[in-house]
Design a protein around this motif. Structure first.
Motif, short mmCIF file in Angstrom:
data_model
loop_
_atom_site.label_atom_id
_atom_site.label_comp_id
_atom_site.label_asym_id
_atom_site.label_seq_id
_atom_site.Cartn_x
_atom_site.Cartn_y
_atom_site.Cartn_z
N ASN A 1 93.70 16.93 13.17
CA ASN A 1 92.82 16.39 12.12
C ASN A 1 91.38 16.24 12.61
N ARG A 2 91.23 15.78 13.83
CA ARG A 2 89.89 15.64 14.39
C ARG A 2 89.24 17.04 14.53
N TYR A 3 90.00 18.01 15.00
CA TYR A 3 89.45 19.37 15.18
C TYR A 3 89.02 19.96 13.84
N LEU A 4 89.88 19.80 12.82
CA LEU A 4 89.58 20.43 11.51
C LEU A 4 88.46 19.69 10.76
N LEU A 5 88.19 18.45 11.16
CA LEU A 5 87.02 17.76 10.58
C LEU A 5 85.73 18.42 11.08
N HIS A 6 85.73 18.80 12.35
CA HIS A 6 84.53 19.37 12.95
C HIS A 6 84.47 20.89 12.88
N HIS A 7 85.60 21.52 12.65
CA HIS A 7 85.66 22.99 12.48
C HIS A 7 86.34 23.22 11.14
N LYS A 8 85.54 23.32 10.09
CA LYS A 8 86.12 23.35 8.74
C LYS A 8 87.01 24.60 8.56
N PRO A 9 88.22 24.39 8.05
CA PRO A 9 89.10 25.56 7.81
C PRO A 9 88.54 26.46 6.71
N SER A 10 88.82 27.75 6.82
CA SER A 10 88.32 28.70 5.82
C SER A 10 89.28 28.82 4.63
N LYS A 11 90.50 28.28 4.75
CA LYS A 11 91.41 28.12 3.62
C LYS A 11 92.17 26.82 3.83
N VAL A 12 92.55 26.18 2.73
CA VAL A 12 93.35 24.95 2.80
C VAL A 12 94.59 25.17 1.93
N LEU A 13 95.75 24.95 2.50
CA LEU A 13 96.99 25.14 1.74
C LEU A 13 97.37 23.83 1.05
N SER A 14 97.76 23.94 -0.21
CA SER A 14 98.18 22.77 -0.99
C SER A 14 99.54 22.28 -0.47
N PRO A 15 99.97 21.09 -0.91
CA PRO A 15 101.28 20.59 -0.45
C PRO A 15 102.47 21.44 -0.92
N GLU A 16 102.23 22.46 -1.76
CA GLU A 16 103.31 23.41 -2.07
C GLU A 16 103.85 24.00 -0.76
N TYR A 17 102.95 24.08 0.24
CA TYR A 17 103.29 24.74 1.50
C TYR A 17 103.91 23.79 2.52
N LEU A 18 104.05 22.52 2.16
CA LEU A 18 104.73 21.59 3.07
C LEU A 18 105.12 20.37 2.25
N TRP A 19 106.39 20.26 1.96
CA TRP A 19 106.85 19.17 1.11
C TRP A 19 108.08 18.52 1.72
N ASP A 20 108.33 17.29 1.29
CA ASP A 20 109.51 16.57 1.75
C ASP A 20 110.17 15.93 0.53
N GLU A 21 111.27 16.52 0.08
CA GLU A 21 111.93 16.05 -1.15
C GLU A 21 112.62 14.70 -0.97
#
Ligand SMILES: CC(=O)N[C@H]1[C@@H](OP(=O)(O)OP(=O)(O)OC[C@H]2O[C@@H](n3ccc(=O)[nH]c3=O)[C@H](O)[C@@H]2O)O[C@H](CO)[C@H](O)[C@@H]1O
Ligand SMILES: [Mn+2]
Length: 348
Positions: free
Chosen positions: A301-321
């Motif tokens: 989280n700290r890394y991605l705050l300072h190195h902005k991702p070029s795509k962000v995946l929605s929670p469709e890609y990681l869910w917990d039923e």
């Protein structure tokens, strides 16, 4: 000679010369015409042979590009954010067309890294079986399985162009150390082989299964996934590391999203940079006697705050039923947690 006789004779000679010249000229032009004609015939033959050597001249085949046209005044999603403030797309069902993307990403190889250490080898079978059904179908995939028990890696029937590569690595006593050292191991193997073998890396948790399409729409130089527990929350609710002593520290008035530790990736050089940075930060924390609240996830989280991702995946890609009620905006569940008994499976 009589001057009149002289005139008559020279007139005859001139006439003969003119006639001879005319004959010669005619012959020459015939000859050159034939040569030019022959050359043209040859050129035509050569060019037609070069253009279409199989059958008679055809109209060159251009692949057809058939898909529904995007409609500028009819956005496909109005219920969710589809673009970050730094212009990275957020990937939701309905925002992309696989027909276009599969063509753009053809001929690439995707490396999937997954760790199955100690008891976590039990998750491999379902993980790999469901990946074969839903993950990058139609593309070349190398599954890099990091494990301390190569013999326990199940044999799964694989589609063409896909292979399982078993990488033997050490284990650690604490589950937190196993989780955190994934960063170190991914960075080591990125330099040693991933750079040569694949174009992109997708780094995943193993205690999960695929339940719907996960394809090339996720690929970008650097991507992260919204953690399903925090996608609707504000910064205050994010479980970032809040102690300034840690390298993973994020102040309360900073932060974009809360990203999940179990699904990130990008090009091999970008994943190399990310994993080296996170590993070094964790080593610094260790030297200072501090461990970030959510381990590798805090550092990610700290890394991605300072190195902005070029795509962000929605929670469709990681869910917990088990943990969460599925909201209507979640049209697909693509990769979901497999229930596990934490006490039973960890630290043994
Ligand atoms: C879905 C998700 O975002 N998961 C993250 C979350 O917890 P999780 O509770 O999902 O962590 P976890 O128990 O799944 O451990 C992370 C991963 O490490 C590997 N493993 C772990 C223990 C072990 O004995 N053997 C083994 O192989 C395995 O690949 C596992 O999936 O927070 C962790 C850090 O606290 C990691 O950031 C996880 O990526
Ligand atoms: Mn997990």
């Amino acid at each position: 000679m009589d001057p009149r006789e002289f005139c008559r004779k020279s007139a005859k000679v001139s006439l003969c010369s003119i006639l001879l010249c005319a004959v010669l000229l005619g012959f020459y032009s015939q000859l050159t015409h034939r040569v030019v004609l022959r050359q043209m015939q040859l050129e035509k033959k050569e060019s037609s042979e070069g253009d279409c050597h199989l059958d008679t001249c055809r109209i060159p085949e251009v692949p057809r590009l058939l898909y529904p046209k995007a409609q500028l005044l009819k956005p496909t999603r109005v219920d969710v954010l589809v673009m970050t403030p730094w212009f990275a797309p957020i990937i939701w069902d309905g925002t992309f067309d696989s027909a276009i993307l599969d063509a753009q990403f053809r001929n690439i190889t995707i490396g999937l890294t997954v760790f199955a250490i100690k008891k976590y080898v039990v998750f491999l079978k379902l993980f790999l079986e469901t990946a074969e059904k839903h993950f990058m179908v139609g593309h070349k995939v190398n599954y890099y399985v990091f494990t301390d028990q190569p013999a326990a890696v199940p044999q799964i029937p694989l589609q063409e162009g896909r292979q399982v590569v078993v990488l033997e690595v050490r284990n650690y006593k604490r589950w937190q150390d196993i989780s955190m050292h994934r960063m170190e191991m991914i960075s080591n193997f990125s330099q040693r082989r991933f750079l040569r073998e694949v174009h992109y890396l997708v780094c995943l948790d193993v205690d999960m299964k695929f339940s719907d399409h996960v394809g090339v729409e996720i690929l970008a130089p650097l991507f992260g996934t919204l953690h399903p527990g925090f996608y609707a929350g504000d910064r205050q609710s994010f479980t970032y590391e809040r102690r300034p002593l840690s390298q993973a520290y994020i102040p309360r008035d900073e932060g974009d999203f809360y990203y999940a530790g179990g699904f990130f990736g990008g090009s091999v050089p970008e994943v190399y940079r990310l994993t080296v940075a996170c590993h070094q930060a964790m080593m610094a924390d260790q030297a200072n006697g501090i461990e970030a609240v959510w381990h590798d996830e805090s550092h990610l989280n700290r890394y991605l705050l300072h190195h902005k991702p070029s795509k962000v995946l929605s929670p469709e890609y990681l869910w917990d039923e088990q943990m969460l009620q599925r909201p209507p905006l979640l049209r697909k569940l693509r990769y979901v947690a497999v229930p596990k008994n934490h006490a039973e499976i960890r630290n043994r």
